[in-house]
Design a protein around this motif. Structure first.
Motif, PDB file in Angstrom:
ATOM      1  N   PRO A  38       0.763  -1.267  -0.081  1.00 15.36           N
ATOM      2  CA  PRO A  38       0.087   0.043  -0.060  1.00 15.36           C
ATOM      3  C   PRO A  38       0.995   1.191  -0.054  1.00 15.36           C
ATOM      4  O   PRO A  38       1.941   1.165   0.869  1.00 15.36           O
ATOM      5  CB  PRO A  38      -0.785  -0.090   1.391  1.00 15.36           C
ATOM      6  CG  PRO A  38      -0.767  -1.624   1.681  1.00 15.36           C
ATOM      7  CD  PRO A  38       0.536  -1.905   0.877  1.00 15.36           C
ATOM      8  N   LEU A  39       0.459   2.323  -0.848  1.00 16.24           N
ATOM      9  CA  LEU A  39       1.206   3.473  -1.024  1.00 16.24           C
ATOM     10  C   LEU A  39       1.467   4.300   0.348  1.00 16.24           C
ATOM     11  O   LEU A  39       2.484   4.856   0.561  1.00 16.24           O
ATOM     12  CB  LEU A  39       0.529   4.374  -1.857  1.00 16.24           C
ATOM     13  CG  LEU A  39       0.517   3.882  -3.289  1.00 16.24           C
ATOM     14  CD1 LEU A  39      -0.160   4.906  -4.347  1.00 16.24           C
ATOM     15  CD2 LEU A  39       1.886   3.922  -3.837  1.00 16.24           C
ATOM     16  N   GLU A  40       0.393   4.073   1.265  1.00 12.60           N
ATOM     17  CA  GLU A  40       0.421   4.898   2.481  1.00 12.60           C
ATOM     18  C   GLU A  40       1.527   4.186   3.517  1.00 12.60           C
ATOM     19  O   GLU A  40       2.151   4.765   4.442  1.00 12.60           O
ATOM     20  CB  GLU A  40      -0.688   4.661   3.403  1.00 12.60           C
ATOM     21  CG  GLU A  40      -1.187   3.458   3.757  1.00 12.60           C
ATOM     22  CD  GLU A  40      -2.125   2.761   2.793  1.00 12.60           C
ATOM     23  OE1 GLU A  40      -2.959   2.018   3.149  1.00 12.60           O
ATOM     24  OE2 GLU A  40      -2.233   3.043   1.563  1.00 12.60           O
ATOM     25  N   LEU A  41       2.367   3.034   2.970  1.00 16.72           N
ATOM     26  CA  LEU A  41       3.209   2.519   3.833  1.00 16.72           C
ATOM     27  C   LEU A  41       4.519   3.068   3.661  1.00 16.72           C
ATOM     28  O   LEU A  41       5.694   2.890   4.431  1.00 16.72           O
ATOM     29  CB  LEU A  41       3.476   0.879   3.742  1.00 16.72           C
ATOM     30  CG  LEU A  41       2.024   0.290   4.455  1.00 16.72           C
ATOM     31  CD1 LEU A  41       2.417  -1.221   4.228  1.00 16.72           C
ATOM     32  CD2 LEU A  41       1.810   0.514   5.850  1.00 16.72           C
ATOM     33  N   GLU A  42       4.763   3.669   2.366  1.00 11.57           N
ATOM     34  CA  GLU A  42       5.832   4.309   2.145  1.00 11.57           C
ATOM     35  C   GLU A  42       7.033   3.394   2.026  1.00 11.57           C
ATOM     36  O   GLU A  42       8.062   3.591   2.255  1.00 11.57           O
ATOM     37  CB  GLU A  42       6.284   5.384   2.839  1.00 11.57           C
ATOM     38  CG  GLU A  42       5.212   6.594   2.961  1.00 11.57           C
ATOM     39  CD  GLU A  42       5.504   7.850   4.009  1.00 11.57           C
ATOM     40  OE1 GLU A  42       6.469   7.654   4.571  1.00 11.57           O
ATOM     41  OE2 GLU A  42       4.822   8.677   3.889  1.00 11.57           O
ATOM     42  N   THR A  82       7.310   1.715  -4.674  1.00 10.70           N
ATOM     43  CA  THR A  82       6.236   1.127  -5.520  1.00 10.70           C
ATOM     44  C   THR A  82       6.732  -0.101  -6.297  1.00 10.70           C
ATOM     45  O   THR A  82       5.758  -0.679  -6.930  1.00 10.70           O
ATOM     46  CB  THR A  82       6.002   2.210  -6.525  1.00 10.70           C
ATOM     47  OG1 THR A  82       7.294   2.556  -7.430  1.00 10.70           O
ATOM     48  CG2 THR A  82       5.710   3.625  -6.107  1.00 10.70           C
ATOM     49  N   ARG A 132       6.277   3.805  11.189  1.00 11.21           N
ATOM     50  CA  ARG A 132       4.848   4.121  10.278  1.00 11.21           C
ATOM     51  C   ARG A 132       3.609   3.441  10.627  1.00 11.21           C
ATOM     52  O   ARG A 132       3.510   2.119  10.783  1.00 11.21           O
ATOM     53  CB  ARG A 132       5.147   3.727   8.690  1.00 11.21           C
ATOM     54  CG  ARG A 132       3.785   4.491   7.759  1.00 11.21           C
ATOM     55  CD  ARG A 132       4.054   5.833   7.740  1.00 11.21           C
ATOM     56  NE  ARG A 132       2.935   6.213   6.632  1.00 11.21           N
ATOM     57  CZ  ARG A 132       2.456   7.406   6.514  1.00 11.21           C
ATOM     58  NH1 ARG A 132       2.910   8.374   7.305  1.00 11.21           N
ATOM     59  NH2 ARG A 132       1.740   7.698   5.705  1.00 11.21           N
ATOM     60  N   ALA A 141      -0.445   3.872   9.515  1.00 12.45           N
ATOM     61  CA  ALA A 141      -1.334   4.375   8.571  1.00 12.45           C
ATOM     62  C   ALA A 141      -2.491   3.572   8.473  1.00 12.45           C
ATOM     63  O   ALA A 141      -2.902   2.665   8.040  1.00 12.45           O
ATOM     64  CB  ALA A 141      -0.641   4.492   7.372  1.00 12.45           C
ATOM     65  N   TYR A 142      -3.636   4.499   8.632  1.00 10.91           N
ATOM     66  CA  TYR A 142      -5.029   4.095   8.487  1.00 10.91           C
ATOM     67  C   TYR A 142      -5.853   4.170   7.260  1.00 10.91           C
ATOM     68  O   TYR A 142      -5.755   5.677   6.769  1.00 10.91           O
ATOM     69  CB  TYR A 142      -6.189   4.492   9.777  1.00 10.91           C
ATOM     70  CG  TYR A 142      -7.294   3.972   9.340  1.00 10.91           C
ATOM     71  CD1 TYR A 142      -8.062   2.640   9.786  1.00 10.91           C
ATOM     72  CD2 TYR A 142      -8.218   5.069   9.066  1.00 10.91           C
ATOM     73  CE1 TYR A 142      -9.291   2.458   9.440  1.00 10.91           C
ATOM     74  CE2 TYR A 142      -9.881   4.934   8.680  1.00 10.91           C
ATOM     75  CZ  TYR A 142     -10.120   3.567   9.010  1.00 10.91           C
ATOM     76  OH  TYR A 142     -11.552   3.171   8.683  1.00 10.91           O
ATOM     77  N   ARG A 143      -6.739   3.480   6.526  1.00 11.81           N
ATOM     78  CA  ARG A 143      -7.247   4.012   5.396  1.00 11.81           C
ATOM     79  C   ARG A 143      -8.566   3.263   5.459  1.00 11.81           C
ATOM     80  O   ARG A 143      -8.763   2.138   5.579  1.00 11.81           O
ATOM     81  CB  ARG A 143      -6.471   3.420   3.989  1.00 11.81           C
ATOM     82  CG  ARG A 143      -7.054   3.668   2.735  1.00 11.81           C
ATOM     83  CD  ARG A 143      -6.458   3.035   1.648  1.00 11.81           C
ATOM     84  NE  ARG A 143      -7.163   3.408   0.491  1.00 11.81           N
ATOM     85  CZ  ARG A 143      -8.059   2.759  -0.232  1.00 11.81           C
ATOM     86  NH1 ARG A 143      -8.580   1.757   0.284  1.00 11.81           N
ATOM     87  NH2 ARG A 143      -8.382   3.108  -1.494  1.00 11.81           N
ATOM     88  N   ASP A 164      -6.381  -3.884  -1.665  1.00 11.47           N
ATOM     89  CA  ASP A 164      -6.600  -2.659  -2.127  1.00 11.47           C
ATOM     90  C   ASP A 164      -7.917  -1.967  -1.815  1.00 11.47           C
ATOM     91  O   ASP A 164      -7.862  -0.771  -1.487  1.00 11.47           O
ATOM     92  CB  ASP A 164      -6.320  -2.415  -3.696  1.00 11.47           C
ATOM     93  CG  ASP A 164      -5.072  -3.077  -4.274  1.00 11.47           C
ATOM     94  OD1 ASP A 164      -4.162  -2.790  -3.735  1.00 11.47           O
ATOM     95  OD2 ASP A 164      -4.975  -3.966  -5.205  1.00 11.47           O
ATOM     96  N   ASN A 221      -5.291  -0.911   8.118  1.00  9.77           N
ATOM     97  CA  ASN A 221      -4.348  -0.078   8.961  1.00  9.77           C
ATOM     98  C   ASN A 221      -3.002  -0.758   8.679  1.00  9.77           C
ATOM     99  O   ASN A 221      -2.926  -2.025   9.144  1.00  9.77           O
ATOM    100  CB  ASN A 221      -4.939  -0.296  10.589  1.00  9.77           C
ATOM    101  CG  ASN A 221      -4.065   0.545  11.381  1.00  9.77           C
ATOM    102  OD1 ASN A 221      -4.193   1.950  11.126  1.00  9.77           O
ATOM    103  ND2 ASN A 221      -3.285   0.094  12.241  1.00  9.77           N
TER     104      ASN A 221
END
Length: 234
Positions: free
Chosen positions: A85-89, A92, A120, A122-124, A138, A143
């Motif tokens: 997931p992109l939010e985990l940085e 890509t 990190r 990050a919740y989505r 996806d 989280n």
């Protein structure tokens, strides 16, 4: 050892997140059972199941440099390359991913796969599709955590499922975790994805039963190879 000591030792602890649900189920059972006595026994069975769902047994985590353990009880449903997931940085490019599916009968307390610092969280928000589906990674509510140990970073993603409606995370960025330490919980059926460093060779197979905090997923201290992408076949 006395009978009382034996019973106490055999009892499995219940996680604190479960007590409100147990109380609600028990009160509902008593109220409904007062008016409709046959439903009392059904409610009592349901209350027992809620207690069982929120069990939090002790685990013995293997110790060793580079060891990555399962963050969840359940069954390995996917093994292969996938973009994190992109939010985990975490970049890509595809990384090795192991997915563990938890049904409503598994223990749902989640544990850290490695010891390290949380860099990190990050919740989505998202949908509540069947967690066994590949697109759940996806589309579903999730989280994610990134745990850093030296030069190694491991991504762990809690994914809500078809029944799950609540992801609980106990930790924050900057905190440190030990391998096997509790970091979260997902209520009523879900999945966890683990993303490994490039070149990691997992030591698990599709359909294998996992025990959180105990089952070995990978040994990063050993030479790694190229892994095949596998998906669970129904």
């Amino acid at each position: 050892m006395s009978i009382v000591d034996s019973v106490t030792k055999a009892m499995v602890p219940i996680h604190r997140e479960g007590w409100p649900f147990i109380a609600i189920a028990l009160v509902a059972t008593l109220v409904v059972g007062y008016f409709i006595s046959p439903l009392f026994w059904i409610g009592l069975f349901f209350t027992g199941w809620v207690c069982y769902f929120f069990r939090d047994p002790s685990r013995v985590t293997p110790v060793g440099d580079g060891l990555v353990v399962s963050p969840a009880d359940g069954v390995v449903s996917q093994v292969g390359m996938a973009r994190p997931p992109l939010e985990l940085e975490l970049g890509t490019e595809p990384l090795m991913r192991v997915s563990i599916f938890m049904n409503v009968f598994n223990c749902h307390v989640n544990r850290a796969p490695i010891g390290g610092r949380i860099v990190r969280v990050a919740y989505r928000a998202g949908k509540f599709l069947n967690a066994e589906l590949d697109k759940a990674s996806d589309d579903n509510e999730r989280n994610g955590l990134v745990i850093e140990a030296g030069d190694t970073r491991i991504g762990v993603v809690q994914i809500a499922g078809l029944v799950a409606r609540r992801i609980v995370c106990f930790v924050r960025e900057g905190e440190s975790l030990s391998a096997g330490e509790r970091f979260g919980l997902i209520r009523f059926g879900s999945r966890l994805d683990v993303y490994f460093p490039v070149g990691t060779q997992p030591k698990v197979a599709l359909g294998q039963t996992m025990i959180a905090g105990e089952t070995l997923l990978a040994d990063l201290a050993q030479p790694q190879g190229t892994a095949q992408t596998l998906t669970r076949v129904s």
